[in-house]
Design a protein around this motif. Structure first.
Motif, PDB file in Angstrom:
ATOM      1  N   TYR A   1       0.710  -1.342   0.010  1.00 23.10           N
ATOM      2  CA  TYR A   1       0.080   0.064   0.094  1.00 23.10           C
ATOM      3  C   TYR A   1       0.761   1.144  -0.003  1.00 23.10           C
ATOM      4  O   TYR A   1       1.031   2.020   0.950  1.00 23.10           O
ATOM      5  CB  TYR A   1      -0.869  -0.054   1.210  1.00 23.10           C
TER       6      TYR A   1
ATOM      7  N   LEU B   1      -0.464   3.672   7.067  1.00 23.56           N
ATOM      8  CA  LEU B   1      -0.730   2.419   7.549  1.00 23.56           C
ATOM      9  C   LEU B   1      -0.973   2.378   9.073  1.00 23.56           C
ATOM     10  O   LEU B   1      -0.001   2.516   9.840  1.00 23.56           O
ATOM     11  CB  LEU B   1       0.289   1.190   7.144  1.00 23.56           C
TER      12      LEU B   1
ATOM     13  N   ALA C   1      -4.807   2.997   5.428  1.00 21.08           N
ATOM     14  CA  ALA C   1      -5.152   1.609   5.325  1.00 21.08           C
ATOM     15  C   ALA C   1      -5.357   1.114   7.023  1.00 21.08           C
ATOM     16  O   ALA C   1      -4.267   1.462   7.756  1.00 21.08           O
ATOM     17  CB  ALA C   1      -4.172   0.820   4.627  1.00 21.08           C
TER      18      ALA C   1
ATOM     19  N   CYS D   1      -4.915  -1.772   9.172  1.00 22.97           N
ATOM     20  CA  CYS D   1      -4.454  -3.160   9.400  1.00 22.97           C
ATOM     21  C   CYS D   1      -4.610  -3.590  10.854  1.00 22.97           C
ATOM     22  O   CYS D   1      -4.033  -3.296  11.785  1.00 22.97           O
ATOM     23  CB  CYS D   1      -2.958  -3.114   9.002  1.00 22.97           C
TER      24      CYS D   1
ATOM     25  N   VAL E   1      -5.024  -5.968   5.943  1.00 20.75           N
ATOM     26  CA  VAL E   1      -5.610  -4.629   5.779  1.00 20.75           C
ATOM     27  C   VAL E   1      -6.963  -4.873   5.643  1.00 20.75           C
ATOM     28  O   VAL E   1      -7.426  -5.764   4.974  1.00 20.75           O
ATOM     29  CB  VAL E   1      -5.283  -3.817   4.653  1.00 20.75           C
TER      30      VAL E   1
ATOM     31  N   LEU F   1      -9.615   0.272   3.417  1.00 14.06           N
ATOM     32  CA  LEU F   1      -8.593   1.308   2.856  1.00 14.06           C
ATOM     33  C   LEU F   1      -9.529   2.513   2.723  1.00 14.06           C
ATOM     34  O   LEU F   1     -10.347   2.549   2.002  1.00 14.06           O
ATOM     35  CB  LEU F   1      -7.847   0.963   1.507  1.00 14.06           C
TER      36      LEU F   1
END
Length: 812
Positions: free
Chosen positions: A28, A33, A90, A92, A110, A113
């Motif tokens: 990504y 993240l 994203a 996770c 993930v 998003l």
């Protein structure tokens, strides 16, 4: 040796956790993240530095790696700030429970998003505005364009000329624009600073792939039923949007149940210059009031969004316009039913966005309860409308879908005012009587206090320890606490766990068994509530289209109620719309300017009469501040208001259908593109003249003033002559300081002169602000400069210079 040892040392620094993070992060790119580690979302490296500044959270350093984070339960507080900063995020999550003693790395992946264009979090969205994701496909000089609001399910598609791209983007104001790699230079040049953009790989822009994606999603054999089968470029852009949603983990999107073509031919065309000049959505001045603030008395978020849509796309179908006017008239004249509807609208939540959250699995018990309250109010509105004798109200009542069954299912399943989350509600989401097993578990779970009190008394009697207590902590659960002086009475099978200064804590098998039973009951209670709640949501979604239709009907009723309210408050009148080619407005007023006056009678109204045979173009002269610009704008606004179904600020208004409104008002440099005021003026005017039709209405203010006087007069005269002689004969208001244009009515039969007179009293002037026939010969520029506070020395010198100009003119 040293090099090898350094290499080994670096490898040791990359822990299994960081390795896992890097592997996921690489999938990504250009995305923040949020990496779940236990009860926290952690952010590493450069992302941590960036996020710490945006979120104002602590930035730390472990070895050489930057680290920031926040608790998982605070996600809804921090996520909006990241998205509103134009970042892709994203989420996770840990995909399995972390077990004590298990040294293996927890599985993570993930789960969502989020980008600016596909957000559904209410903390990110603006309630009364759509949140559009735009997809653009360009092929030579044409483009395919799609807009999707995932939070409401609204999906639009069109095709047009490439040079109209900015017009559409300004109308819809998307939060995110996706396009293919090959067009990067084009978008970087024109849109990157204004719109958040994302590049999609070129291979996704394939017609067959896109067509298959669309028919698969809508579960149809073709796209003919949507009326878009011939829009090849539009289909490509729409297919890319669906692919983009799938790639961003948005797989549950069945609330996107239709796609609608943007039909330019069904709506009045207003360019973005005109929206800006008329100050429809935004005022040019910081303290100014845009028209939408006057029009918008909607109560529901859905109504607010629909009103903006109606203003963006005014109707040109006389039948449909009249239908709106008729409903507004009935609501206007029936105070009791209008007030009843307004009262019930206050209890209706954003059904469109509640439905969307259900579909994507982000709904909360509290939001389902809000839907239940909304449905009850809709049922009451439907019943009230059906009790009226008027056909209009009966028709409105019949347009609502019967949702009694859904209402009852929710009412019989969900507790009143449930918590936002099942886990935080301690089992207080599902009503008693829905599940026998759940009821029994609740009795066990909520009777802990009674059970433990009884157990404590029993053990006090059995042991003779009269001050025995039962306690609980997170380390070893339930325990007996005994004073050290009574330790000799403790049974041998009790197990000591903790020694304090004055007491000792013990556990027994009976306590451990009960603790296990309670924990099991808690988990089972939450599991059952989730299971029942999910079944309820699925049951509701079986009626998806009914709910969506009711949401649309409520939005429509909300807007029409808003129109009736503003008509009553501001003394607006019902306009007459027909197929004629004329405009007759008697005592028209500017809806925004008149609100600035304390007295409702202070604003001086004006008449405007235009037709194709005798009075096609009005040349309007008069000094600055006399009212020229106001009468131009108010006429355009009255026409716009009439076409969206609103009553208008006038004593009387007969308006032939207008298909296009154009304006050229004010001056603004576009220095960044190397364009002067005059160049901008000529570009905008050229755009108008190249696109006029027989049902166009034009307001042109001070055309030609950006250049020398004689050049300006020549251009202005030429433009007026062109409009007069053009076969389309567009109805036009032309305001100017060039008094030389007054001569044109002698040579052109459909040009008429009007002016705003002023009274000169000694050295002062008084504005009459009433438009009358004939042209004026004086702009009173020096007088305007005087009352603006210009130094007296400059005013006197200006008068001397003006005299010399007049003398020269008389000699010529």
């Amino acid at each position: 040796m040293n090099k090898n040892s350094k290499s080994c040392h670096k490898k040791k620094e990359v822990t299994p956790l960081i390795k896992q993070y890097n592997n996921i992060k690489n999938k990504y790119p250009n995305t923040i993240l949020l990496f779940q580690v236990g009860d926290f979302y952690e952010i590493f490296g450069k992302d941590a530095v960036k996020c710490s500044k945006i979120l104002n959270i602590v930035l730390t350093k472990r070895s050489s790696l930057h680290l920031a984070g926040f608790p998982c339960h605070s996600l809804n507080n921090y996520l909006p700030k990241l998205i509103q900063s134009g970042l892709r995020v994203a989420i996770c999550d840990q995909l399995e429970e972390s077990k004590i003693g298990n040294k293996n790395l927890v599985k993570r992946g993930v789960t969502e998003l989020i980008t600016p264009g596909i957000a559904i979090n209410e903390n990110i969205l603006t309630p009364q505005s759509n949140n559009f994701l735009a997809s653009i496909y360009i092929e030579k000089e044409k483009l395919g364009l799609s807009f999707l609001d995932i939070s409401t399910g609204e999906f639009l598609i069109t095709e047009d000329k490439k040079n109209n791209i900015l017009q559409y983007l300004n109308l819809f104001n998307p939060s995110e624009v996706i396009f293919q790699k090959k067009d990067k230079k084009f978008f970087d040049q024109f849109f990157k600073k204004k719109y958040y953009t994302f590049i999609v790989e070129d291979w996704m822009f394939n017609y067959e792939f896109a067509y298959e994606k669309l028919i698969s999603h809508f579960q149809t054999n073709s796209l003919k039923g949507f009326g878009i089968d011939n829009l090849k470029l539009g289909i490509i852009s729409s297919g890319v949007i669906l692919s983009y949603l799938h790639n961003t983990q948005h797989l549950n999107i069945k609330h996107i149940s239709s796609i609608r073509k943007i039909k330019k031919e069904d709506h009045m065309w207003i360019d973005d210059f005109t929206f800006k000049n008329l100050e429809i959505f935004h005022s040019i001045n910081k303290e100014g009031v845009p028209l939408i603030n006057i029009l918008d008395q909607t109560i529901t978020p859905m109504g607010g969004r629909l009103l903006k849509n109606w203003v963006l796309f005014p109707l040109i179908n006389v039948f449909h316009i009249k239908k709106r006017h008729e409903i507004v008239q009935e609501l206007y004249s029936k105070n009791i039913i209008r007030n009843f509807i307004k009262k019930k609208l206050k209890n209706i939540y954003d059904i469109e966005r509640i439905i969307s959250k259900m579909v994507v699995g982000k709904i909360t018990p509290r939001e389902v309860y809000s839907l239940h309250k909304s449905l009850f109010s809709i049922m009451e509105i439907k019943k009230k409308l059906s009790s009226q004798n008027e056909k209009i109200f009966l028709s409105l009542s019949n347009s609502f879908q019967d949702c009694d069954t859904i209402y009852k299912i929710i009412a019989n399943t969900i507790q009143d005012n449930p918590p936002h989350q099942i886990e935080k509600g301690k089992g207080n989401v599902i009503m008693e009587g829905v599940s026998k097993e759940l009821d029994e578990i609740r009795i066990l779970y909520f009777s802990q206090k009674e059970y433990l009190e009884k157990l404590c008394k029993t053990q006090q009697l059995n042991t003779g320890i009269n001050n025995l207590k039962i306690g609980y902590n997170n380390i070893f659960g339930y325990f007996f606490e005994v004073r050290k002086s009574k330790n000799n009475k403790v049974p041998s099978y009790w197990i000591p766990k903790q020694t304090l200064s004055n007491s000792v804590r013990y556990i027994t098998q009976e306590l451990k068994n009960y603790e296990s039973k309670i924990l099991s009951a808690e988990l089972r209670m939450f599991s059952l509530e989730k299971e029942i709640f999910n079944k309820l949501v699925n049951k509701i979604l079986e009626n998806l289209k009914k709910l969506q239709k009711n949401a649309k009907n409520i939005a429509k009723l909300d807007v029409l109620c808003s129109f009736s309210n503003i008509a009553l408050e501001n003394n607006y009148t019902k306009p007459k719309i027909d197929h004629s080619l004329k405009i007759c407005i008697v005592n028209g007023r500017h809806p925004v300017i008149e609100k600035q006056f304390i007295s409702k009678t202070s604003y001086i109204p004006n008449d405007i009469i235009l037709n194709k045979s005798k009075q096609q173009i009005l040349i309007i002269t008069g000094p600055n501040m006399s009212g020229k610009s106001a009468v131009l704008r108010q006429t355009a606004i009255i026409i716009l208001m009439a076409h969206i179904g609103s009553f208008v600020p006038a004593q009387k208004a007969n308006i032939g259908v207008i298909e296009k409104i154009f304006s050229r008002v004010g001056a603004s440099d576009n220095i960044s593109l190397g364009e002067s005021t005059f160049m901008v003026e000529m570009n905008e005017t050229a755009n108008i003249l190249n696109n006029i039709s027989d049902r166009s209405f034009l307001i042109l203010d001070e055309i030609g003033r950006g250049t020398s006087t004689y050049d300006g007069i020549s251009i202005a005269k030429s433009i007026v002559e062109f409009l007069h002689e053009n076969n389309s004969r567009p109805l036009t208001l032309f305001a100017t300081h060039y008094h030389e244009l007054n001569e044109m009515n002698n040579s052109f039969k459909r040009i008429k002169n009007f002016h705003f007179p002023v009274k000169k009293i000694d050295e002062n002037i008084v504005f009459i602000r009433k438009l009358i026939t004939g042209g004026s010969e004086n702009s009173f520029g020096i007088h305007i400069a005087k009352i603006s506070g210009m130094p007296k020395k400059i005013i006197n010198r200006a008068k001397e210079i003006l005299k010399t100009f007049k003398i020269k003119k008389n000699h010529i």
